[in-house]
Each structure stands twice: as C-alpha cells, then as structure tokens.
Design a protein around this motif. Structure first.
Motif, short mmCIF file in Angstrom:
data_model
loop_
_atom_site.label_atom_id
_atom_site.label_comp_id
_atom_site.label_asym_id
_atom_site.label_seq_id
_atom_site.Cartn_x
_atom_site.Cartn_y
_atom_site.Cartn_z
N ALA A 175 0.83 -1.21 0.00
CA ALA A 175 0.00 0.00 0.00
C ALA A 175 0.87 1.27 0.00
N ARG B 166 0.91 3.76 -3.17
CA ARG B 166 0.51 5.16 -2.98
C ARG B 166 1.59 6.12 -3.49
N GLY C 70 -8.68 -2.84 -3.56
CA GLY C 70 -7.46 -2.13 -3.17
C GLY C 70 -7.15 -2.39 -1.70
N HIS D 205 -6.26 5.01 1.31
CA HIS D 205 -6.69 3.90 0.47
C HIS D 205 -5.94 3.97 -0.85
N THR D 206 -5.54 2.81 -1.38
CA THR D 206 -4.84 2.82 -2.67
C THR D 206 -5.16 1.54 -3.44
N ASN D 207 -5.12 1.65 -4.76
CA ASN D 207 -5.29 0.45 -5.57
C ASN D 207 -3.98 -0.30 -5.64
#
Ligand code: PAF
Length: 311
Positions: free
Chosen positions: A17, A21, A43, A54-56
């Motif tokens: 993550a 990011r 994600g 939050h990140t994919n």
C-alpha cells in the motif's frame, strides 16, 4: 524499480500500500485466486495512528507476472519460506533479487537453498501491522526498515546499487528505510523483540502493550530475552541484555494496541512462527550445549495451542 511483495499478510499489505501510494511499480503475489481478485477490486486501506489512506494495488497469483521484478520482498511466514522459494525458483529472472522481511531466524539460509547468496538481501522491520480483513490493515506501530546483504560480502556491485535504490524507494514511500552493514545484529535484535513479545501475547491472548502492565509478564520477558542474548553471544553476536530488555519494552509501548503476528495466527487457528522464534533459540542453544528453559516453555505452550486447533 519493479517490486513484488510476496504474501498479502499484514506487513505485505502495508508495504504494497505504501509503495503503490507513492506511485511505485508494485505488485502483490498471493496464492489464493479469490483473495487476489478481491484485492484487485477493493485495493488496500491502511488505518494508521497518524492517517488513513486507500490505494489500488495489482494483486496476482501468476508468477509469470512478477518474473521481471527487480526485487521480490518476501513477507510470508517463516514456515512457508521453502514453499515460496521453490515456487519462485524457476519463475523469476536470474537478475531478480529477494529481500526477506520476515520474522525469525533461518530465512536467509532457507532462501539460500534455492538461490545464490548474491541474490539474497536480508531485512528487518519494526512496523507493527494487523490484518483487519482482506485489503484492510491497521498500521498500529510506526517503525523502520533495515536492509543489508543476506550473507556478508556476498553481493555484486549490481546488487549493492540495487540495495541502495531499494532503500531510496522505500524511504520515499514513507517507510523509513536504511542500509546497514551488520544486518546479522539487527536480525538478532528483531528476534529478541519477537522472542519477548510474540509467544507470551499469543498464550495470554493480549495486545502487546498489556505485557507492560503485568509484573509477572515482565519477569518472563526479561528471562526469555536474557537467554536469547546469551545464545546470540555463542554465535558471535554481542548484545547487551539490559539494552535488549529496554528495547522490547519500547516496542511493547510503541505497538501497544497491536495484536502480535503470533496472536493473529492463533486467533485464526493457523500455524505460527514459534519454531523460528523461541523454538529457534532453544535449538541454537542446544547446538552449543546450552539450555534455554524459559524459551522452551514458551515454545511448548504455543505448540500445545497449535496442536489443539490444528489436529
Ligand atoms: O511479529 C510481530 O507482531 C511484530 O514483529 C512486533 C514488532 C512484535 C509487533 O507486534
């Protein structure tokens, strides 16, 4: 730099993550297709003490998709190192390097049964992370990452440059990384932290910080750590027992809310890393004709818990 994180556990998801990011080319290797699909769809969300984000991420079960990674960061449990190494052995480029960022002793040696030593880096992290569900991780303790050569003086100039780049990439992503010459001492220091915290929290079913509140726990921690320091001395690693006991207390405090990785395993009725932590101390003591009674009891207690739920 293409990086692949191997294992979507708490630390694996945390690293993936942070790197994703920061815009790094990172992928996450999972062995379970349904979980990889969920990670791709949802994600990763990190719930931190300082921030939530939050990140994919790109998750995959296909080793062909990670074959050209410059570095594969191995974050699986120590008991799965051999299985992962044999899966990766013929799947990845001969120019890929592996960084073990696992708990316990023996991971470098295990990887060394499958890969030449110049391709193996060793690392330690003091980050405390708890998996809350698929793609949801609590960053309970902000720590650092130390990396170095797996086997002293084994790396090539290419490997050394890659190690420096990796440190820069991790650091830019906010993961506070540094290159160290003597990673063996750092590995033993981390072992000492895990020896002091993991088994006891797993047996008692408590968060790390609780160990500081119970005087009897402090005695057990102190004895387990002192035994480990004595074993380290037998292997030429010189640690100071008082400093190490203080370090374990500091980690208990900085990760007070964290559920140790061993307690997470016990809660999920999974095989723990006890054989590579307190159990490794007992084995290494025995090899030098010594005993490590507190670690022996802690090992037996966790193994008894495992026997109860794994049978
Ligand atoms: O294994 C763990 O849980 C972690 O290494 C640590 C640092 C003990 C924090 O919980």
């Amino acid at each position: 730099m293409r990086i692949s994180v191997i294992g979507p556990g708490a630390i694996g998801c945390l690293l993936a993550a942070y790197l994703a990011r920061a815009g790094e080319q990172v992928s996450l290797l999972d062995y379970r297709p349904e979980r990889a699909a969920l990670l791709n769809a949802k994600g990763i969300t990190v719930h931190g003490v300082r921030e939530d984000f939050h990140t994919n991420v790109k998750a995959t079960t296909d080793t062909a998709e990670i074959s050209s990674a410059a570095v594969l960061i191995v974050c699986v449990k120590a008991c799965n190192t051999a299985a992962v190494a044999s899966l990766l052995k013929d799947a990845i480029s001969s120019e890929s390097h592996l960084l073990t960022l696992q708990n316990g002793l023996g991971n470098v040696e295990k990887l060394g049964e499958f890969f030449p030593s110049h391709r193996i880096f060793a690392g330690v992290t003091s980050n405390g992370a708890t998996l809350l569900g698929v793609g949801r991780v609590r960053h309970a303790g902000y720590g650092e990452i130390w990396v170095g050569e797996g086997i002293e003086n084994s790396s090539t100039p290419v490997g050394q440059r890659k190690l420096q780049n990796l440190v820069a990439v991790l650091d830019r992503a906010g993961l506070k990384a540094q290159l160290v010459d003597d990673i063996q001492t750092v590995l033993w220091r981390k072992l000492v932290v895990n020896v002091g915290i993991n088994a006891l929290t797993a047996v008692l079913g408590v968060a790390n910080g609780v160990l500081l509140e119970i005087p009897q726990c402090q005695d057990i921690v102190q004895n387990a750590v002192t035994e480990t320091v004595q074993v380290a001395h037998c292997y030429g690693v010189h640690l100071d027992a008082t400093e190490e006991i203080d370090r374990v207390r500091e980690v208990c405090s900085s990760t007070a809310a964290n559920i140790s990785s061993m307690l997470q395993d016990v809660n999920q009725k999974k095989k723990t890393e006890i054989d590579y932590i307190n159990g490794a101390v007992v084995r290494m003591a025995a090899r030098r004709g010594r005993v490590s009674p507190v670690n022996q009891v802690l090992t037996a207690l966790v193994q008894s818990l495992e026997t109860g739920y794994l049978r």
